[in-house]
Enzyme design. Structure first.
Site, PDB file in Angstrom:
ATOM      1  N   CYS A   1      16.983  76.479   3.731  1.00 39.33           N
ATOM      2  CA  CYS A   1      17.433  76.079   5.076  1.00 39.33           C
ATOM      3  C   CYS A   1      16.664  76.917   6.080  1.00 39.33           C
ATOM      4  CB  CYS A   1      18.953  76.212   5.215  1.00 39.33           C
ATOM      5  SG  CYS A   1      19.585  77.883   4.962  1.00 39.33           S
TER       6      CYS A   1
ATOM      7  N   ASN B   1      18.820  80.957   5.779  1.00 33.24           N
ATOM      8  CA  ASN B   1      19.214  81.396   4.428  1.00 33.24           C
ATOM      9  C   ASN B   1      20.505  82.217   4.450  1.00 33.24           C
ATOM     10  OD1 ASN B   1      17.824  83.417   1.696  1.00 33.24           O
ATOM     11  ND2 ASN B   1      19.010  81.566   1.575  1.00 33.24           N
TER      12      ASN B   1
ATOM     13  N   CYS C   1      23.640  80.282   5.687  1.00 31.91           N
ATOM     14  CA  CYS C   1      24.739  79.295   5.707  1.00 31.91           C
ATOM     15  C   CYS C   1      24.578  78.239   4.615  1.00 31.91           C
ATOM     16  CB  CYS C   1      24.839  78.628   7.078  1.00 31.91           C
ATOM     17  SG  CYS C   1      25.243  79.759   8.427  1.00 31.91           S
ATOM     18  N   ARG C   2      23.650  77.280   4.836  1.00 28.11           N
ATOM     19  CA  ARG C   2      23.597  76.115   3.946  1.00 28.11           C
ATOM     20  C   ARG C   2      22.969  76.394   2.594  1.00 28.11           C
ATOM     21  NH1 ARG C   2      20.459  72.686   8.263  1.00 28.11           N
ATOM     22  NH2 ARG C   2      19.788  74.833   8.697  1.00 28.11           N
ATOM     23  N   SER C   3      21.799  77.081   2.578  1.00 30.12           N
ATOM     24  CA  SER C   3      21.139  77.253   1.278  1.00 30.12           C
ATOM     25  C   SER C   3      21.891  78.214   0.349  1.00 30.12           C
ATOM     26  CB  SER C   3      19.660  77.619   1.422  1.00 30.12           C
ATOM     27  OG  SER C   3      19.466  78.813   2.124  1.00 30.12           O
TER      28      SER C   3
ATOM     29  N   ASP D   1      23.041  71.731  10.418  1.00 30.97           N
ATOM     30  CA  ASP D   1      23.132  73.171  10.666  1.00 30.97           C
ATOM     31  C   ASP D   1      24.532  73.505  11.203  1.00 30.97           C
ATOM     32  OD1 ASP D   1      22.958  75.743  11.664  1.00 30.97           O
ATOM     33  OD2 ASP D   1      20.995  75.450  12.591  1.00 30.97           O
TER      34      ASP D   1
HETATM   35  P1  4NP Z   1      21.272  78.178   7.959  1.00 33.62           P
HETATM   36  O1  4NP Z   1      22.022  78.342   9.377  1.00 33.62           O
HETATM   37  O2  4NP Z   1      19.878  77.716   8.288  1.00 33.62           O
HETATM   38  O3  4NP Z   1      22.092  77.139   7.263  1.00 33.62           O
HETATM   39  O4  4NP Z   1      21.315  79.542   7.295  1.00 33.62           O
HETATM   40  C1  4NP Z   1      21.531  79.098  10.434  1.00 33.62           C
HETATM   41  C2  4NP Z   1      21.651  80.472  10.425  1.00 33.62           C
HETATM   42  C3  4NP Z   1      21.187  81.208  11.496  1.00 33.62           C
HETATM   43  C4  4NP Z   1      20.612  80.575  12.572  1.00 33.62           C
HETATM   44  C5  4NP Z   1      20.477  79.193  12.576  1.00 33.62           C
HETATM   45  C6  4NP Z   1      20.937  78.453  11.501  1.00 33.62           C
HETATM   46  N1  4NP Z   1      20.146  81.322  13.676  1.00 33.62           N
HETATM   47  O5  4NP Z   1      19.689  80.718  14.661  1.00 33.62           O
HETATM   48  O6  4NP Z   1      20.209  82.565  13.658  1.00 33.62           O
END
Ligand code: 4NP
Length: 164
Positions: free
Chosen positions: A18, A21, A23-25, A131
């Site tokens: 993602c 790294n 939340c989703r992954s 996201d």
């Molecule tokens: P992820 O979610 O890509 O699923 O881990 C996010 C985590 C952090 C951010 C964006 C999306 N950020 O902008 O810091």
């Protein structure tokens, strides 16, 4: 499948990706690890996760991801890292959570490896795992439902393509 030199077995290696790294992954990694264990495939399938960005490198998963996994009886211990060039050599499948992750991975991937990059939801009809970072807990619950179906579909596909 690649030959695992250490263990002498053919192992399929999957990297889930993602943006951050956290939340989703990691959620996908936790579900994959749980389902692989339940199928008794821990010596046949290896799972890791990474982000296209380095914003959160070294951090544990977002507490909301850990809470959602915990609601389903899944514990996970991992730290965020950014995608590395050698990931395109090391992994048989690189699964992107959304089309932005997918585009970045395909740009970075050597041309001869591009067919290793796919969308996570491809075997369940395609689309993005949205996201959830700036939203509420319902986004994480929805991520889990989507990922749970997709993980099973990927494992069924890997089973179908495995040589006896
Ligand atoms: P992820 O979610 O890509 O699923 O881990 C996010 C985590 C952090 C951010 C964006 C999306 N950020 O902008 O810091």
């Amino acid at each position: 499948m690649t030959l695992d030199e250490e263990h002498g077995v053919n192992k399929t290696r999957i990297l889930v990706v993602c943006l951050g790294n956290i939340c989703r992954s990691p959620m996908a990694e936790g579900i994959f690890l749980d389902r692989v264990r339940r199928r008794g495939w821990s010596d046949r399938v290896a799972i890791d996760s990474a982000g296209t960005a380095a914003y959160h490198a070294g951090e544990p998963p977002d507490p909301r991801t850990l809470a959602e996994l915990g609601r389903h009886g899944i514990a996970l211990d991992c730290r965020a890292r950014q995608v590395q060039d050698d990931d395109f050599e090391r992994f048989d499948w690189i699964l992107a959570m959304d089309s932005s992750n997918f585009d970045r991975l395909r740009q970075r991937c050597p041309a001869e490896r591009r067919d290793r990059v796919a969308m996570m939801l491809e075997p369940v009809g395609g689309g993005d795992v949205a996201d959830p970072y700036y939203g509420g807990l319902d986004g994480f619950a929805r991520n889990f439902q989507q990922l749970d179906r997709a993980v099973d579909a990927w494992l069924d596909r890997i089973q179908a393509s495995a040589t006896p």
